[in-house]
Write a protein that holds these residues in place. Structure first.
Motif, PDB file in Angstrom:
ATOM      1  N   ALA A 206       0.814  -1.224   0.000  1.00 30.40           N
ATOM      2  CA  ALA A 206       0.000   0.000   0.000  1.00 30.40           C
ATOM      3  C   ALA A 206       0.844   1.269   0.000  1.00 30.40           C
ATOM      4  O   ALA A 206       0.588   2.177  -0.811  1.00 30.40           O
ATOM      5  CB  ALA A 206      -0.974  -0.025   1.172  1.00 30.40           C
ATOM      6  N   PRO A 207       1.860   1.402   0.876  1.00 30.54           N
ATOM      7  CA  PRO A 207       2.672   2.623   0.815  1.00 30.54           C
ATOM      8  C   PRO A 207       3.427   2.779  -0.503  1.00 30.54           C
ATOM      9  O   PRO A 207       3.708   3.897  -0.926  1.00 30.54           O
ATOM     10  CB  PRO A 207       3.654   2.457   1.990  1.00 30.54           C
ATOM     11  CG  PRO A 207       2.986   1.512   2.915  1.00 30.54           C
ATOM     12  CD  PRO A 207       2.244   0.568   2.026  1.00 30.54           C
ATOM     13  N   HIS A 208       3.742   1.653  -1.147  1.00 27.04           N
ATOM     14  CA  HIS A 208       4.477   1.721  -2.415  1.00 27.04           C
ATOM     15  C   HIS A 208       3.606   2.287  -3.532  1.00 27.04           C
ATOM     16  O   HIS A 208       4.087   3.052  -4.382  1.00 27.04           O
ATOM     17  CB  HIS A 208       4.981   0.337  -2.813  1.00 27.04           C
ATOM     18  CG  HIS A 208       5.916   0.344  -3.972  1.00 27.04           C
ATOM     19  ND1 HIS A 208       7.278   0.498  -3.838  1.00 27.04           N
ATOM     20  CD2 HIS A 208       5.689   0.243  -5.309  1.00 27.04           C
ATOM     21  CE1 HIS A 208       7.859   0.477  -5.030  1.00 27.04           C
ATOM     22  NE2 HIS A 208       6.911   0.326  -5.944  1.00 27.04           N
ATOM     23  N   VAL A 209       2.318   1.919  -3.555  1.00 25.20           N
ATOM     24  CA  VAL A 209       1.448   2.349  -4.653  1.00 25.20           C
ATOM     25  C   VAL A 209       0.635   3.588  -4.310  1.00 25.20           C
ATOM     26  O   VAL A 209       0.025   4.199  -5.198  1.00 25.20           O
ATOM     27  CB  VAL A 209       0.499   1.206  -5.085  1.00 25.20           C
ATOM     28  CG1 VAL A 209       1.302  -0.022  -5.489  1.00 25.20           C
ATOM     29  CG2 VAL A 209      -0.512   0.862  -4.001  1.00 25.20           C
ATOM     30  N   SER A 210       0.584   3.958  -3.025  1.00 28.35           N
ATOM     31  CA  SER A 210      -0.206   5.111  -2.598  1.00 28.35           C
ATOM     32  C   SER A 210       0.670   6.024  -1.760  1.00 28.35           C
ATOM     33  O   SER A 210       0.908   5.762  -0.577  1.00 28.35           O
ATOM     34  CB  SER A 210      -1.434   4.656  -1.801  1.00 28.35           C
ATOM     35  OG  SER A 210      -2.223   5.748  -1.392  1.00 28.35           O
ATOM     36  N   SER A 211       1.144   7.078  -2.347  1.00 26.88           N
ATOM     37  CA  SER A 211       2.050   7.991  -1.660  1.00 26.88           C
ATOM     38  C   SER A 211       1.403   8.558  -0.400  1.00 26.88           C
ATOM     39  O   SER A 211       0.255   9.008  -0.412  1.00 26.88           O
ATOM     40  CB  SER A 211       2.427   9.144  -2.596  1.00 26.88           C
ATOM     41  OG  SER A 211       3.253  10.067  -1.954  1.00 26.88           O
ATOM     42  N   GLY A 212       2.143   8.493   0.704  1.00 28.89           N
ATOM     43  CA  GLY A 212       1.648   9.045   1.958  1.00 28.89           C
ATOM     44  C   GLY A 212       0.834   8.084   2.783  1.00 28.89           C
ATOM     45  O   GLY A 212       0.408   8.423   3.889  1.00 28.89           O
ATOM     46  N   MET A 213       0.595   6.860   2.266  1.00 25.70           N
ATOM     47  CA  MET A 213      -0.168   5.873   3.029  1.00 25.70           C
ATOM     48  C   MET A 213       0.614   5.462   4.266  1.00 25.70           C
ATOM     49  O   MET A 213       1.761   5.034   4.181  1.00 25.70           O
ATOM     50  CB  MET A 213      -0.439   4.640   2.151  1.00 25.70           C
ATOM     51  CG  MET A 213      -1.192   3.511   2.849  1.00 25.70           C
ATOM     52  SD  MET A 213      -2.882   3.918   3.243  1.00 25.70           S
ATOM     53  CE  MET A 213      -3.068   3.146   4.847  1.00 25.70           C
ATOM     54  N   ALA A 214      -0.008   5.631   5.435  1.00 28.82           N
ATOM     55  CA  ALA A 214       0.661   5.294   6.688  1.00 28.82           C
ATOM     56  C   ALA A 214      -0.376   4.845   7.704  1.00 28.82           C
ATOM     57  O   ALA A 214      -1.533   5.259   7.653  1.00 28.82           O
ATOM     58  CB  ALA A 214       1.446   6.484   7.223  1.00 28.82           C
ATOM     59  N   TRP A 215       0.055   3.981   8.613  1.00 29.13           N
ATOM     60  CA  TRP A 215      -0.815   3.510   9.679  1.00 29.13           C
ATOM     61  C   TRP A 215      -0.646   4.400  10.904  1.00 29.13           C
ATOM     62  O   TRP A 215       0.462   4.850  11.212  1.00 29.13           O
ATOM     63  CB  TRP A 215      -0.485   2.065  10.050  1.00 29.13           C
ATOM     64  CG  TRP A 215      -1.136   1.056   9.168  1.00 29.13           C
ATOM     65  CD1 TRP A 215      -2.193   0.247   9.464  1.00 29.13           C
ATOM     66  CD2 TRP A 215      -0.763   0.713   7.818  1.00 29.13           C
ATOM     67  NE1 TRP A 215      -2.506  -0.559   8.388  1.00 29.13           N
ATOM     68  CE2 TRP A 215      -1.648  -0.283   7.361  1.00 29.13           C
ATOM     69  CE3 TRP A 215       0.218   1.177   6.943  1.00 29.13           C
ATOM     70  CZ2 TRP A 215      -1.578  -0.843   6.091  1.00 29.13           C
ATOM     71  CZ3 TRP A 215       0.288   0.632   5.665  1.00 29.13           C
ATOM     72  CH2 TRP A 215      -0.596  -0.361   5.259  1.00 29.13           C
ATOM     73  N   VAL A 216      -1.740   4.651  11.583  1.00 23.84           N
ATOM     74  CA  VAL A 216      -1.683   5.390  12.844  1.00 23.84           C
ATOM     75  C   VAL A 216      -2.268   4.501  13.933  1.00 23.84           C
ATOM     76  O   VAL A 216      -2.772   3.418  13.670  1.00 23.84           O
ATOM     77  CB  VAL A 216      -2.448   6.725  12.761  1.00 23.84           C
ATOM     78  CG1 VAL A 216      -1.796   7.648  11.750  1.00 23.84           C
ATOM     79  CG2 VAL A 216      -3.912   6.494  12.374  1.00 23.84           C
ATOM     80  N   GLY A 217      -2.206   4.961  15.167  1.00 25.11           N
ATOM     81  CA  GLY A 217      -2.712   4.130  16.256  1.00 25.11           C
ATOM     82  C   GLY A 217      -1.700   3.068  16.631  1.00 25.11           C
ATOM     83  O   GLY A 217      -0.494   3.307  16.638  1.00 25.11           O
ATOM     84  N   SER A 218      -2.164   1.877  16.938  1.00 21.44           N
ATOM     85  CA  SER A 218      -1.289   0.784  17.348  1.00 21.44           C
ATOM     86  C   SER A 218      -0.286   0.460  16.248  1.00 21.44           C
ATOM     87  O   SER A 218      -0.575   0.599  15.065  1.00 21.44           O
ATOM     88  CB  SER A 218      -2.126  -0.462  17.672  1.00 21.44           C
ATOM     89  OG  SER A 218      -3.126  -0.161  18.631  1.00 21.44           O
ATOM     90  N   ALA A 219       0.904  -0.015  16.666  1.00 19.20           N
ATOM     91  CA  ALA A 219       1.991  -0.213  15.716  1.00 19.20           C
ATOM     92  C   ALA A 219       1.811  -1.444  14.831  1.00 19.20           C
ATOM     93  O   ALA A 219       2.272  -1.471  13.697  1.00 19.20           O
ATOM     94  CB  ALA A 219       3.321  -0.315  16.465  1.00 19.20           C
ATOM     95  N   ASP A 220       1.171  -2.484  15.342  1.00 20.01           N
ATOM     96  CA  ASP A 220       0.935  -3.688  14.552  1.00 20.01           C
ATOM     97  C   ASP A 220      -0.247  -4.440  15.150  1.00 20.01           C
ATOM     98  O   ASP A 220      -0.845  -4.012  16.137  1.00 20.01           O
ATOM     99  CB  ASP A 220       2.182  -4.571  14.480  1.00 20.01           C
ATOM    100  CG  ASP A 220       2.714  -4.962  15.854  1.00 20.01           C
ATOM    101  OD1 ASP A 220       1.907  -5.263  16.764  1.00 20.01           O
ATOM    102  OD2 ASP A 220       3.950  -4.964  16.031  1.00 20.01           O
TER     103      ASP A 220
END
Length: 272
Positions: A206-220
């Motif tokens: 997802a981060p590779h194909v969608s610039s700025g895609m990042a997870w927030v909240g819990s780390a995993d």
């Protein structure tokens, strides 16, 4: 930006699913780099031990690494551009796979989720503008989800895990509503395109194909479950929010990958 010819040769070990027998045979033939594989024909690759139906995917993956670009090699299923729902489940533990949360969104990004808490009266919360429905058991969570996507359209998920949990643990009425509708987007991705990545994890793709895609909240996922447990034990609303934000990231990532697949695909004839 460097040119492909300026880069050092890349080892075939970067290909994650290359069988050991194929690696041995390639080495015997003096083929040790991705550049060499990228230049081979499909018929040449199929002469390598352990490589038959996977030849197109293997060459495409090698080409993706050597060009640092996506390489398309398969057709999209006709049903994919029709849209539908993106879904993700979080489970108590892989051994029993009982869900503690299900999140989903439509192709406009409208999101809902349901969380299990046997010690809490059923209710609806809003966190960050997103709805969280609280129910008292996993069966009810599945029913809320099934009702939320009850329009007959496809339900996309990443890997066979979600579908397998649904088949094994969801109530019969839910299985009847969802059977035939669940589509593994990872399976579609793996048969359609290769990226210059060693992993097809949603966290990488997802981060590779969608610039700025990042997870927030819990780390995993493990920490999200720990935050969920903390909420159950203490009622800490921040812990619940952290856990739910993590799942929201998973669902949005799935949506972004779906969008990218249908918008970036070069237009080869779609498959039935």
């Amino acid at each position: 930006m460097d040119c492909p010819q300026d880069r050092k040769p890349q080892p075939i070990s970067l290909l994650p699913h290359l069988h050991k027998s194929a690696i041995r045979d390639l080495h015997t033939r003096g083929i040790t780099t991705l550049e060499q594989i990228a230049a081979m024909s499909i018929s040449e690759l199929r002469q390598i031990k352990g490589i038959k139906t996977s030849a197109e995917a293997i060459r495409a993956h090698a080409q993706a690494f050597t060009t640092n670009q996506p390489v398309w090699f398969g057709a999209l299923p006709e049903i994919l551009p029709e849209g539908g729902w993106m879904m993700d489940i979080e489970t108590v533990m892989p051994e029993n796979a009982l869900v503690w949360s299900i999140g989903w969104c439509d192709v406009m990004g409208r999101y809902d989720s349901v969380v299990v808490n046997a010690y809490h009266d059923p209710c609806t919360k809003v966190e960050g503008g997103r709805t969280i429905q609280i129910v008292d058991d996993a069966d009810e969570a599945w029913r809320v989800f099934a009702l939320g996507v009850d329009d007959g359209r496809p339900v996309f998920h990443w890997s066979q895990f979600d579908h397998g949990v649904m088949k094994r643990h969801a109530p019969v009425d839910v299985r009847e509503r969802l059977n035939g509708r669940m589509i593994d987007l990872l399976g579609v991705f793996d048969k359609t395109v290769k990226l210059p990545l060693c992993s097809s994890s949603l966290k990488k793709v997802a981060p590779h194909v969608s610039s700025g895609m990042a997870w927030v909240g819990s780390a995993d996922a493990l920490i999200a479950h720990r935050d969920y447990q903390e909420w159950l034990e203490t009622g800490d609303q921040h812990a619940l929010a952290q856990a739910c934000r993590y799942q929201y990231g998973d669902v949005v990532a799935l949506w972004r990958v779906w969008e990218w697949l249908i918008s970036a695909h070069p237009g080869i004839l779609v498959a039935p």
